[in-house]
Write a protein that holds these residues in place. Structure first.
Motif, mmCIF file in Angstrom:
data_model
loop_
_atom_site.group_PDB
_atom_site.id
_atom_site.type_symbol
_atom_site.label_atom_id
_atom_site.label_comp_id
_atom_site.label_asym_id
_atom_site.label_seq_id
_atom_site.Cartn_x
_atom_site.Cartn_y
_atom_site.Cartn_z
ATOM 1 N N CYS A 27 92.284 38.215 53.751
ATOM 2 C CA CYS A 27 92.082 39.626 54.084
ATOM 3 C C CYS A 27 92.495 39.846 55.527
ATOM 4 O O CYS A 27 92.936 38.911 56.207
ATOM 5 N N SER A 28 92.335 41.084 56.041
ATOM 6 C CA SER A 28 92.963 41.403 57.318
ATOM 7 C C SER A 28 92.050 41.959 58.397
ATOM 8 O O SER A 28 92.472 42.055 59.546
ATOM 9 N N ASP A 29 90.816 42.359 58.103
ATOM 10 C CA ASP A 29 89.951 42.888 59.152
ATOM 11 C C ASP A 29 88.491 42.667 58.798
ATOM 12 O O ASP A 29 88.166 42.128 57.739
ATOM 13 N N VAL A 30 87.602 43.075 59.709
ATOM 14 C CA VAL A 30 86.182 42.811 59.542
ATOM 15 C C VAL A 30 85.628 43.440 58.273
ATOM 16 O O VAL A 30 84.924 42.794 57.492
ATOM 17 N N SER A 31 85.929 44.710 58.056
ATOM 18 C CA SER A 31 85.354 45.406 56.902
ATOM 19 C C SER A 31 85.833 44.800 55.593
ATOM 20 O O SER A 31 85.054 44.640 54.645
ATOM 21 N N VAL A 32 87.125 44.446 55.519
ATOM 22 C CA VAL A 32 87.663 43.853 54.298
ATOM 23 C C VAL A 32 87.084 42.452 54.096
ATOM 24 O O VAL A 32 86.705 42.072 52.991
ATOM 25 N N ALA A 33 86.986 41.679 55.192
ATOM 26 C CA ALA A 33 86.415 40.336 55.092
ATOM 27 C C ALA A 33 84.965 40.402 54.635
ATOM 28 O O ALA A 33 84.540 39.641 53.761
ATOM 29 N N ALA A 34 84.194 41.316 55.219
ATOM 30 C CA ALA A 34 82.784 41.450 54.837
ATOM 31 C C ALA A 34 82.650 41.850 53.377
ATOM 32 O O ALA A 34 81.788 41.328 52.649
ATOM 33 N N GLU A 35 83.498 42.761 52.925
ATOM 34 C CA GLU A 35 83.451 43.197 51.527
ATOM 35 C C GLU A 35 83.797 42.047 50.586
ATOM 36 O O GLU A 35 83.162 41.861 49.545
ATOM 37 N N MET A 36 84.810 41.267 50.950
ATOM 38 C CA MET A 36 85.191 40.140 50.107
ATOM 39 C C MET A 36 84.063 39.110 50.026
ATOM 40 O O MET A 36 83.764 38.579 48.954
ATOM 41 N N ILE A 37 83.417 38.844 51.159
ATOM 42 C CA ILE A 37 82.307 37.886 51.171
ATOM 43 C C ILE A 37 81.178 38.388 50.285
ATOM 44 O O ILE A 37 80.582 37.628 49.514
ATOM 45 N N LYS A 38 80.870 39.674 50.366
ATOM 46 C CA LYS A 38 79.778 40.230 49.566
ATOM 47 C C LYS A 38 80.116 40.216 48.080
ATOM 48 O O LYS A 38 79.239 40.098 47.233
ATOM 49 N N ARG A 39 81.396 40.349 47.748
ATOM 50 C CA ARG A 39 81.802 40.307 46.341
ATOM 51 C C ARG A 39 81.734 38.886 45.786
ATOM 52 O O ARG A 39 81.233 38.648 44.698
ATOM 53 N N MET A 51 89.764 35.838 67.257
ATOM 54 C CA MET A 51 90.987 35.935 66.476
ATOM 55 C C MET A 51 91.780 37.170 66.863
ATOM 56 O O MET A 51 91.231 38.117 67.411
ATOM 57 N N ALA A 52 93.065 37.136 66.552
ATOM 58 C CA ALA A 52 93.936 38.245 66.946
ATOM 59 C C ALA A 52 93.557 39.544 66.263
ATOM 60 O O ALA A 52 93.623 40.617 66.850
ATOM 61 N N TYR A 53 93.134 39.482 64.997
ATOM 62 C CA TYR A 53 92.905 40.695 64.220
ATOM 63 C C TYR A 53 91.478 40.833 63.703
ATOM 64 O O TYR A 53 91.183 41.758 62.969
ATOM 65 N N LEU A 54 90.612 39.910 64.067
ATOM 66 C CA LEU A 54 89.275 39.937 63.499
ATOM 67 C C LEU A 54 88.261 39.447 64.523
ATOM 68 O O LEU A 54 88.407 38.370 65.077
ATOM 69 N N ASP A 55 87.263 40.262 64.823
ATOM 70 C CA ASP A 55 86.196 39.924 65.762
ATOM 71 C C ASP A 55 85.151 39.102 65.012
ATOM 72 O O ASP A 55 84.416 39.613 64.169
ATOM 73 N N GLY A 56 85.091 37.808 65.322
ATOM 74 C CA GLY A 56 84.191 36.925 64.601
ATOM 75 C C GLY A 56 82.731 37.322 64.724
ATOM 76 O O GLY A 56 81.962 37.252 63.761
ATOM 77 N N ALA A 57 82.314 37.751 65.922
ATOM 78 C CA ALA A 57 80.920 38.149 66.125
ATOM 79 C C ALA A 57 80.579 39.387 65.303
ATOM 80 O O ALA A 57 79.485 39.504 64.743
ATOM 81 N N ALA A 58 81.539 40.321 65.214
ATOM 82 C CA ALA A 58 81.307 41.534 64.421
ATOM 83 C C ALA A 58 81.183 41.195 62.940
ATOM 84 O O ALA A 58 80.360 41.769 62.230
ATOM 85 N N LEU A 59 81.999 40.253 62.471
ATOM 86 C CA LEU A 59 81.912 39.844 61.069
ATOM 87 C C LEU A 59 80.576 39.158 60.803
ATOM 88 O O LEU A 59 79.931 39.416 59.783
ATOM 89 N N LEU A 60 80.153 38.293 61.721
ATOM 90 C CA LEU A 60 78.864 37.623 61.566
ATOM 91 C C LEU A 60 77.745 38.647 61.450
ATOM 92 O O LEU A 60 76.850 38.523 60.602
ATOM 93 N N ASN A 61 77.805 39.668 62.279
ATOM 94 C CA ASN A 61 76.782 40.716 62.244
ATOM 95 C C ASN A 61 76.837 41.496 60.928
ATOM 96 O O ASN A 61 75.804 41.892 60.380
ATOM 97 N N ALA A 62 78.042 41.711 60.409
ATOM 98 C CA ALA A 62 78.205 42.495 59.181
ATOM 99 C C ALA A 62 77.635 41.786 57.960
ATOM 100 O O ALA A 62 77.286 42.434 56.972
ATOM 101 N N ILE A 63 77.536 40.457 58.024
ATOM 102 C CA ILE A 63 77.040 39.711 56.861
ATOM 103 C C ILE A 63 75.729 38.992 57.179
ATOM 104 O O ILE A 63 75.315 38.103 56.429
ATOM 105 N N ARG A 64 75.057 39.374 58.244
ATOM 106 C CA ARG A 64 73.856 38.655 58.668
ATOM 107 C C ARG A 64 72.734 38.739 57.632
ATOM 108 O O ARG A 64 71.865 37.867 57.572
#
Length: 311
Positions: A27-39, A51-64
């Motif tokens: 996937c390509s960004d935080v929202s898409v990555a979080a959605e894929m993980i939840k699915r 990462m160049a296109y994805l904030d790791g801390a923001a993704l961690l927070n999105a799936i905490r």
């Protein structure tokens, strides 16, 4: 300097030498990555912090809130900064590993990943990592499901719905054929199926690139899709003990990779599955999963509009 692409290459090289991890999607960004993980709800998620296109801390927070998912942060910054590590752990990280660990001792790196997952009680090893703006999921084929096949928790209600909607057949219907044709085209998969499963038979209601009209239920890969209630992906059927001996894998039409999404009614009853398959091993992108989810929702609405007849 952002070195995410280097880490991605190192990770892929390390994974290629192990039997317990296989790359299947991106996937390509935080929202898409979080959605894929939840699915997909993998057992393990590995996140590169910078990462160049994805904030790791923001993704961690999105799936905490996904407490059952083991979240691993990979960053030399966190490895050298105790305060940063503490904050990441408070945000849900099960472990913070250094990128240099992956370079210097990949086996020890993955041992620490598995140890962190074991502390959360994970049994099978599923992996979904995000590196360089991409997300990957893999799995270790386990013994679960080798005897028989899974059944949805609302099996009897589901069977009544299929019977009442007159879906247990392979009679072609144009509205469904248009959907499978569209999905096959936009996902670039050679085969797309819409299936409905009754007590003992998988009925292939519509298909592209598939000549079979029905199969015994115990050969239906879609059993797993309708049972787990979300996207179901297998990158290599021949490497998965649940499917390696399936006649559809060992003989014609030789299914090797699969991605499916359940078809639900408005009340949440799962009646069928929309899937794409290929005769070669291949990864599954978020685009493919999005197309399956969207078109499965349309199929569900079409079925809701059909009259419910007495069984």
């Amino acid at each position: 300097m952002d070195d995410s692409w280097t880490i991605e290459a190192l990770l892929n090289s390390a994974l290629s030498k192990r039997d317990d991890f296989r790359v299947v999607g991106y996937c390509s960004d935080v929202s898409v990555a979080a959605e894929m993980i939840k699915r997909l709800m993998p057992d393990i998620v590995i996140i590169d912090l910078c990462m160049a296109y994805l904030d790791g801390a923001a993704l961690l927070n999105a799936i905490r809130d996904l407490g059952q998912v083991c979240k691993i942060i990979v960053s030399d910054h966190s490895a050298r900064n105790a305060l940063l590590t503490t904050k990441l752990v408070e945000a849900g990280a099960a472990a913070c590993l250094a990128k240099s660990d992956l370079v210097n001792d990949a086996a020890a790196f993955f041992d620490r990943v598995n140890d962190a997952a074991a502390r959360l009680g994970s049994q099978d090893r599923h992996y979904l990592g995000t590196f360089g703006g991409k997300a990957y999921k893999s799995f270790t084929p386990g013994a679960a499901g080798t005897a028989g096949f899974p059944r949805p928790v609302d099996e009897q209600r589901r069977l009544r719905r299929i019977s009442g909607k007159r879906l247990a057949n392979s009679v072609a219907e144009r509205q469904f054929d248009l959907i499978t044709r569209h999905v096959a085209k936009v996902t670039a998969y050679p085969t797309c199926l819409l299936t409905f499963i009754d007590e003992d038979t998988q009925w292939i209601k519509s298909s592209v690139g598939f000549g079979i009209k029905s199969t015994p239920r115990d050969q239906a890969i879609c059993n797993y899709t309708i049972s787990q209630g979300g996207a179901f992906v297998v990158v290599d059927m021949a490497a998965d003990t649940r499917f390696a001996a399936n006649p559809l894998v060992t003989h014609g039409p030789v299914i090797r990779s699969y991605a499916g999404h359940p078809v639900l009614g408005a009340d949440g009853v799962i009646v069928g599955a929309l899937c794409v398959i290929d005769n070669r091993v291949r990864t599954v992108s978020s685009h493919v999963l999005d197309q399956l989810a969207g078109m499965a929702a349309i199929v569900g609405e079409l079925i809701d509009q059909r009259p419910l007849l007495a069984a």
